[in-house]
Design a protein around this motif. Structure first.
Motif, PDB file in Angstrom:
ATOM      1  N   LEU A 242      42.137 -66.522 -57.248  1.00 55.00           N
ATOM      2  CA  LEU A 242      41.551 -66.472 -58.586  1.00 55.00           C
ATOM      3  C   LEU A 242      41.477 -65.047 -59.133  1.00 55.00           C
ATOM      4  O   LEU A 242      41.635 -64.828 -60.331  1.00 55.00           O
ATOM      5  CB  LEU A 242      40.140 -67.074 -58.564  1.00 55.00           C
ATOM      6  CG  LEU A 242      40.049 -68.578 -58.307  1.00 55.00           C
ATOM      7  CD1 LEU A 242      38.607 -68.985 -58.119  1.00 55.00           C
ATOM      8  CD2 LEU A 242      40.685 -69.345 -59.448  1.00 55.00           C
ATOM      9  N   VAL A 243      41.233 -64.078 -58.275  1.00 59.63           N
ATOM     10  CA  VAL A 243      40.987 -62.711 -58.723  1.00 59.63           C
ATOM     11  C   VAL A 243      42.273 -61.919 -58.966  1.00 59.63           C
ATOM     12  O   VAL A 243      42.358 -61.158 -59.930  1.00 59.63           O
ATOM     13  CB  VAL A 243      40.077 -61.977 -57.718  1.00 59.63           C
ATOM     14  CG1 VAL A 243      39.989 -60.497 -58.023  1.00 59.63           C
ATOM     15  CG2 VAL A 243      38.689 -62.597 -57.730  1.00 59.63           C
ATOM     16  N   ILE A 244      43.266 -62.074 -58.129  1.00 61.31           N
ATOM     17  CA  ILE A 244      44.489 -61.266 -58.237  1.00 61.31           C
ATOM     18  C   ILE A 244      45.168 -61.407 -59.608  1.00 61.31           C
ATOM     19  O   ILE A 244      45.522 -60.387 -60.210  1.00 61.31           O
ATOM     20  CB  ILE A 244      45.468 -61.579 -57.086  1.00 61.31           C
ATOM     21  CG1 ILE A 244      44.891 -61.114 -55.757  1.00 61.31           C
ATOM     22  CG2 ILE A 244      46.837 -60.954 -57.336  1.00 61.31           C
ATOM     23  CD1 ILE A 244      44.677 -59.622 -55.648  1.00 61.31           C
TER      24      ILE A 244
ATOM     25  N   VAL B  56      45.894 -58.236 -62.135  1.00 62.26           N
ATOM     26  CA  VAL B  56      47.248 -57.871 -62.557  1.00 62.26           C
ATOM     27  C   VAL B  56      47.380 -57.936 -64.077  1.00 62.26           C
ATOM     28  O   VAL B  56      47.946 -57.035 -64.699  1.00 62.26           O
ATOM     29  CB  VAL B  56      48.286 -58.794 -61.877  1.00 62.26           C
ATOM     30  CG1 VAL B  56      49.666 -58.605 -62.468  1.00 62.26           C
ATOM     31  CG2 VAL B  56      48.305 -58.550 -60.385  1.00 62.26           C
ATOM     32  N   ASN B  57      46.843 -59.000 -64.683  1.00 61.44           N
ATOM     33  CA  ASN B  57      47.018 -59.209 -66.119  1.00 61.44           C
ATOM     34  C   ASN B  57      45.844 -58.695 -66.953  1.00 61.44           C
ATOM     35  O   ASN B  57      45.914 -58.706 -68.169  1.00 61.44           O
ATOM     36  CB  ASN B  57      47.219 -60.699 -66.412  1.00 61.44           C
ATOM     37  CG  ASN B  57      48.454 -61.237 -65.732  1.00 61.44           C
ATOM     38  OD1 ASN B  57      49.488 -60.590 -65.707  1.00 61.44           O
ATOM     39  ND2 ASN B  57      48.349 -62.411 -65.150  1.00 61.44           N
TER      40      ASN B  57
ATOM     41  N   MET C 201      38.917 -54.720 -65.054  1.00 62.47           N
ATOM     42  CA  MET C 201      39.176 -55.762 -64.047  1.00 62.47           C
ATOM     43  C   MET C 201      39.826 -55.157 -62.802  1.00 62.47           C
ATOM     44  O   MET C 201      39.509 -55.555 -61.675  1.00 62.47           O
ATOM     45  CB  MET C 201      40.080 -56.848 -64.635  1.00 62.47           C
ATOM     46  CG  MET C 201      39.452 -57.607 -65.785  1.00 62.47           C
ATOM     47  SD  MET C 201      38.020 -58.556 -65.287  1.00 62.47           S
ATOM     48  CE  MET C 201      38.796 -59.915 -64.498  1.00 62.47           C
ATOM     49  N   ARG C 202      40.713 -54.223 -62.988  1.00 59.99           N
ATOM     50  CA  ARG C 202      41.370 -53.588 -61.836  1.00 59.99           C
ATOM     51  C   ARG C 202      40.378 -52.775 -61.011  1.00 59.99           C
ATOM     52  O   ARG C 202      40.385 -52.834 -59.781  1.00 59.99           O
ATOM     53  CB  ARG C 202      42.521 -52.720 -62.318  1.00 59.99           C
ATOM     54  CG  ARG C 202      43.653 -53.540 -62.911  1.00 59.99           C
ATOM     55  CD  ARG C 202      44.805 -52.665 -63.370  1.00 59.99           C
ATOM     56  NE  ARG C 202      45.824 -53.496 -63.975  1.00 59.99           N
ATOM     57  CZ  ARG C 202      46.125 -53.497 -65.263  1.00 59.99           C
ATOM     58  NH1 ARG C 202      45.499 -52.675 -66.085  1.00 59.99           N
ATOM     59  NH2 ARG C 202      47.042 -54.292 -65.743  1.00 59.99           N
ATOM     60  N   VAL C 203      39.525 -52.025 -61.703  1.00 60.88           N
ATOM     61  CA  VAL C 203      38.509 -51.233 -60.996  1.00 60.88           C
ATOM     62  C   VAL C 203      37.541 -52.162 -60.264  1.00 60.88           C
ATOM     63  O   VAL C 203      37.209 -51.936 -59.099  1.00 60.88           O
ATOM     64  CB  VAL C 203      37.756 -50.311 -61.981  1.00 60.88           C
ATOM     65  CG1 VAL C 203      36.534 -49.696 -61.338  1.00 60.88           C
ATOM     66  CG2 VAL C 203      38.694 -49.233 -62.498  1.00 60.88           C
ATOM     67  N   GLY C 204      37.101 -53.217 -60.940  1.00 56.35           N
ATOM     68  CA  GLY C 204      36.194 -54.177 -60.310  1.00 56.35           C
ATOM     69  C   GLY C 204      36.813 -54.842 -59.094  1.00 56.35           C
ATOM     70  O   GLY C 204      36.161 -55.029 -58.065  1.00 56.35           O
ATOM     71  N   GLY C 205      38.089 -55.181 -59.186  1.00 52.81           N
ATOM     72  CA  GLY C 205      38.776 -55.776 -58.044  1.00 52.81           C
ATOM     73  C   GLY C 205      38.882 -54.807 -56.884  1.00 52.81           C
ATOM     74  O   GLY C 205      38.676 -55.180 -55.727  1.00 52.81           O
ATOM     75  N   ALA C 206      39.185 -53.559 -57.187  1.00 54.28           N
ATOM     76  CA  ALA C 206      39.285 -52.549 -56.129  1.00 54.28           C
ATOM     77  C   ALA C 206      37.934 -52.323 -55.463  1.00 54.28           C
ATOM     78  O   ALA C 206      37.849 -52.194 -54.232  1.00 54.28           O
ATOM     79  CB  ALA C 206      39.823 -51.243 -56.706  1.00 54.28           C
TER      80      ALA C 206
END
Length: 99
Positions: A52-54, A58-59, A64-69
């Motif tokens: 769900l997160v990837i 990516v998009n 969102m990228r910082v939060g995922g990292a």
């Protein structure tokens, strides 16, 4: 959309959701719970979370990228799902508030 239609859609989604869970529980009655199966099942929640997160990372935007990292780093450090989700959400909110 009328209220009646909305309620029928919600009822249909509820029936389908619980139906799939019941079928899964019924099917698992016939699966021996070996250590391999237990490891597989315990990893399912993390697999679904990553799936769900990837795409969002990516998009999505940089928040969102910082939060995922941040979520990945916290998960690697603590192995705590709830803490990593909270840290990721907090990082997204903070990044968006600051930019």
């Amino acid at each position: 959309m009328s209220t009646q239609t909305l309620l029928l859609v919600l009822l249909g989604m509820t029936v389908v959701t619980y139906g799939t869970r019941l079928v899964g529980l019924a099917a698992m009655r016939y699966v021996p719970l070996t250590p391999w199966v237990m490891d597989f099942l315990s990893g399912m929640a993390n697999t679904v979370l990553v799936a769900l997160v990837i795409p969002l990372m990516v998009n999505g935007d940089w928040a969102m990228r910082v939060g995922g990292a941040v979520a990945v780093a916290v998960m690697a450090a603590t192995r705590n799902n709830l803490l990593s989700i909270g840290a990721g959400v907090g990082a997204v909110a903070l990044f968006r508030a600051l930019t």
